[in-house]
Design an enzyme around this catalytic site. Structure first.
Site, PDB file in Angstrom:
ATOM      1  N   ASP A 371       0.828  -1.205   0.000  1.00 22.83           N
ATOM      2  CA  ASP A 371       0.000   0.000   0.000  1.00 22.83           C
ATOM      3  C   ASP A 371       0.866   1.260   0.000  1.00 22.83           C
ATOM      4  OD1 ASP A 371      -1.398  -2.223   0.882  1.00 22.83           O
ATOM      5  OD2 ASP A 371      -2.687  -1.105   2.236  1.00 22.83           O
ATOM      6  N   GLU A 509      -6.991 -10.390  -4.437  1.00 19.02           N
ATOM      7  CA  GLU A 509      -6.818 -11.538  -3.552  1.00 19.02           C
ATOM      8  C   GLU A 509      -7.971 -12.524  -3.624  1.00 19.02           C
ATOM      9  OE1 GLU A 509      -6.095  -9.740   0.213  1.00 19.02           O
ATOM     10  OE2 GLU A 509      -4.125  -8.975  -0.386  1.00 19.02           O
ATOM     11  N   LYS A 621     -11.752  -8.855  -5.704  1.00 15.23           N
ATOM     12  CA  LYS A 621     -11.785  -8.094  -4.466  1.00 15.23           C
ATOM     13  C   LYS A 621     -11.462  -6.633  -4.748  1.00 15.23           C
ATOM     14  CE  LYS A 621      -9.600  -7.783   0.104  1.00 15.23           C
ATOM     15  NZ  LYS A 621      -8.461  -8.249   0.944  1.00 15.23           N
ATOM     16  N   GLN A 622     -10.556  -6.413  -5.680  1.00 16.97           N
ATOM     17  CA  GLN A 622     -10.132  -5.056  -6.004  1.00 16.97           C
ATOM     18  C   GLN A 622      -9.616  -5.010  -7.430  1.00 16.97           C
ATOM     19  OE1 GLN A 622      -7.189  -5.669  -2.872  1.00 16.97           O
ATOM     20  NE2 GLN A 622      -5.752  -4.533  -4.123  1.00 16.97           N
TER      21      GLN A 622
END
Length: 834
Positions: A371, A509, A621-622
């Site tokens: 991140d 993920e 998920k993203q």
């Protein structure tokens, strides 16, 4: 998106008008400086979700016990430690404490002033006997003095004489009776891997403690990690009332109690000066001495001087960081809150990493992830480059452990840990942890961005180049070559050589341990090319310095050329049938998850479905491919970006707070204006409206960094591919203006965007060349550049739905799944046979 009765709009302050003890408010009103963080607990010290005092890097370790052990699994867990709590300043009137669930509260107002960095609370309450009590408390964690926090309390009984007691305490809440290294609420909140781990044994072992007049000292050794921590507090009382004081000091608590015979209208002021120091090896006694010296210096300079310097520090921060949005005070307030969180998470990290929650909470156990490099470092690089340099140095310091980790996985070079505090891998679930090799490329990408934007070649030559070399080496051994025939039905020995990377997990993920993940391959290609470039430049620039690089890294002749060859041959998945880039080599063979009919109570999916269930579907998920389209956008055509975005956006759950900001940026770029704004607002209010229901565990720092990127790179259209600054603005229709500062290669810029023009002004420094929609300009201190913006034509108001995809694929003859009423494909990525 936010309760404006409780949190009114104010462009420079976050204001709360009703008392609360909820964990979200504790996060929202946390103050910190990147090293030390105090959660927004009330000074009464009761009824908290999490009595949090967090210090970056202060952690405990324990052996990870896997149900089934295998070679190379992470062996030692790490979690942030809740440090001794010095926030408590309890007030008693007529020997009765204020209890907000029973008190007759006449006024309540809590304010985080983002210009001064001061957290202030004003409470007026009336006792059952009719005594009206006004309390005002203030709190800062100093940006200038890394180890300092100050708490001030003023109490006035306005309409009567009364006995008032103020009890200032420091409490080590690790009391040995079911101790938590992180949140004390995990056991009753159910399973959630995003929370900190629970440790049943005592974490902080007492060391030196003493009382000297009104100065108290506590110190500890962390039981297993061996780290040490000390906290020392001074207490100053100022009042014209008569008073007495008494003290108590024990291993886990100190008390400085002031008993005052208060006269009506005569104020009582108590100031608490607190210093924390930590170390990975220094004895507690020495840390106590460091705390004493910190407090002696503050006493010499004066308390008010610390508040003044805090305001001056923040004035400089906002001058180089503030993003201004015209005519939208609600968005402006939330944006500034996000930017302040970035400062509070990173400003004084000073060579440690930036935890996923900063120092605002125990979520994610205080670990550092990728991140930092992808979502936080861009903001730091373009506004406060020294902070970015410090964060990159944290990765330099992790290189020895990263080299050991790579060797453990049979690879050359270095493999940075997926989640860590001390540099060792702490992720027990390798499929969504260690397999995310892309962290290597993310770190190298952040390094390249920092050096390009700042011109800090000195850091690159002395330390950063080691990161580039070691990460590239890993890709060279992790990947492999495949020779494919040009035509499948011939026996011609000539063919195409491609470089593949198998058995990895990308940012998404919900899809793990796959072959040729697009994001991983694209970023690894960048990593390999960048490493080869900096090695070549170092060799050409300085023979002596390059010799030291070779000595440090063991760089072999021809290595850099091998990296370039692998990069040029990197396999990038693409489906000719659908005209999109598959997320990995088998992604399109899976069924599509029926998100439209998934109940809200089953979201996020990770808390309600076994990983194997999720892994069988096309569900994200993203943003994964979409993130690659942004970070490496110069390698994709506009048509490819739009096709990929259209395909993946309906499949993305947004269960990760890292997703919406990227989706906002790409939506803006491909022309979905309202969707870009929708995703931006989701990112902006992740914590302020607790959209993911876990803001109580701390600030989502990466999402806050993504808010800046969405503004500057999404709506502002800024890019810096290959070190060339460019702009292609996408201002929302109802925004009259967007303005932000930018640091670029030693020059300070101010960028102002309106619906009709873009202005670029150089405030200080050398002339800055840039392009706006492929037209070249140069701005100087003397000459501001004003670029008229022609209408780009209608922007697309929405996005395709899954049903539209299904209809389109029916026309192409693609089968639909019989088990779920959504689309699926049977189109694998066909590669020529060896």
């Amino acid at each position: 998106m936010i309760d404006r009765d409780r949190f009114p709009v104010d462009p420079w302050r976050l204001i709360e008008t009703r008392y609360s003890e909820d964990g979200v408010a504790e996060t929202l009103f946390a103050v910190g400086n990147g090293y030390l963080g105090l959660r927004g607990n009330h000074i009464e010290g009761r009824g908290a979700h999490e009595h949090g005092t967090f210090i970056n890097g202060l952690h405990e370790t324990w052996p990870i016990r896997h149900a089934e052990q295998a070679f190379g699994f992470a062996e030692v867990g790490q979690t942030i430690v809740n440090a001794p709590d010095a926030k408590v300043m309890r007030v008693y009137v007529d020997d009765e404490p204020i209890s907000f669930d029973e008190a007759d509260v006449r006024e309540y107002r809590r304010t985080l002033d983002m210009r001064t960095g001061v957290l202030e609370r004003v409470v007026v309450w009336e006792t059952p006997s009719g005594k009206r009590v006004r309390m005002r408390d203030e709190r800062i964690v100093s940006f200038e003095e890394r180890h300092l926090a100050i708490l001030r309390l003023e109490v006035v009984v306005e309409n009567a004489d009364a006995p008032v007691t103020i009890s200032c305490q420091m409490i080590n809440r690790q009391d040995g009776a079911g101790v938590y290294a992180g949140t004390p609420n995990q056991a009753k909140s159910g399973f959630d891997p995003r929370k900190a781990e629970r440790i049943a044994e005592r974490v902080l072992e007492p060391a030196e403690h003493w009382q000297d007049d009104l100065r108290s000292a506590l110190s500890y050794t962390v039981a297993a990690s061996g780290m040490t921590v000390a906290v020392v507090a001074d207490h100053v009382i100022d009042t014209e009332n008569d008073y007495t004081s008494r003290t108590l000091i024990e291993e886990d608590i100190s008390k400085n109690v002031f008993r005052v015979q208060a006269k009506a209208g005569v104020p009582i002021s108590v100031t608490k000066l607190v210093s924390y120091h930590t170390s990975r090896g220094v004895p507690p006694r020495e840390l106590v001495d460091r705390c004493r010296r910190s407090l002696d210096r503050v006493a010499f300079e004066g308390v008010q001087a610390q508040f003044d310097r805090q305001a001056e520090w923040l004035a400089a921060f906002w001058a180089r960081s503030d993003v201004q949005i015209g005519a939208h005070d609600d968005i402006q307030q939330a944006t500034r809150w996000c930017l302040l969180q970035l400062a509070q998470a990173s400003a004084r990290a000073d060579g440690t990493g930036v935890p996923a929650k900063g120092v605002s909470g125990s979520g994610y156990s205080g670990h550092y992830f990728w991140d930092t490099e992808i979502y936080v470092l861009p903001f730091l690089t373009y506004t406060s480059p020294q902070w970015a340099r410090n964060a990159l140095r944290a990765r330099v310091l992790m290189l020895p452990a990263a080299r050991r980790r790579a060797a453990q996985l049979n690879e050359a070079g270095a493999l940075f840990p997926w989640r860590t505090i001390n540099g060792e891998e702490a992720s027990a679930y390798y499929a969504a942890g260690t397999a995310q090799y892309h962290i290597n490329a993310d770190v190298s990408f952040a390094l390249g961005k920092y050096v390009r934007a700042t011109g800090d070649d000195d850091f690159l030559r002395r330390e950063g180049i080691d990161i580039a070399i070691e990460t590239a080496r890993l890709w060279a051994t992790l990947g492999f070559w495949r020779t494919s025939r040009l035509v499948a039905d011939t026996t011609d020995d000539d063919g195409i050589e491609t470089f593949h990377i198998h058995g990895v997990t990308g940012p998404d993920e919900y899809t793990t341990v796959v072959n040729d993940n697009l994001y991983t391959n694209v970023m690894a290609r960048y990593n390999l090319r960048y490493a080869a470039k900096v090695v070549r430049e170092a060799q050409e620039a300085n023979g002596e310095e390059f010799a030291r690089v070779v000595e440090r890294t063991g760089l072999a002749e021809g290595e850099a050329e091998g990296w370039e060859r692998a990069a040029d041959a990197m396999f990038i998945p693409f489906s000719e049938n659908l005209g999109i880039h598959p997320q990995d080599s088998l992604f399109l063979e899976r069924e599509v998850w029926d998100l439209a009919h998934t109940p809200a109570e089953q979201r996020p999916l990770l808390l309600h479905f076994h990983p194997l269930v999720i892994y069988r579907f096309q569900v994200l998920k993203q943003a994964d491919v979409v993130l690659a389209l942004f970070l490496q956008g110069n390698h994709f055509t506009p048509e490819e970006k739009k096709a990929d975005f259209d395909y993946y956006d309906p499949l993305t759950t947004g269960d990760s707070t890292l997703s919406a900001v990227v989706q906002s940026i790409l939506a803006a770029e491909v022309g979905y204006q309202d969707l870009a704004l929708q995703y931006f607002r989701q990112s902006l209010f992740v914590d302020l409206h607790d959209l993911h229901h876990n803001a109580a565990d701390g600030v989502h720092v990466a999402s806050a960094g993504g808010v800046w990127t969405a503004l500057v790179c999404g709506f502002g259209g800024m890019r810096d591919y290959a070190g060339e600054l460019s702009f292609d603005p996408r201002l929302p229709a109802d925004w009259p203006s967007l303005s932000y500062p930018l640091q670029w290669q030693g020059s300070a810029l101010q960028i102002t965007l309106t619906t009709g023009e873009l202005r670029v002004r150089v405030l200080t420094g050398d002339p800055v060349p840039f392009t706006v929609r492929d037209v070249a300009y140069i701005a100087t201190v003397e000459q501001e550049v004003v670029v008229p913006l022609a209408d780009q034509g209608p922007l697309i108001p929405g996005r395709p739905s899954l049903r539209q995809f299904a209809d389109a694929l029916r026309e192409d003859g693609t089968r639909l799944s019989a088990s779920v009423p959504v689309i699926t494909t049977a189109i694998p990525i066909i590669e020529p046979i060896d």
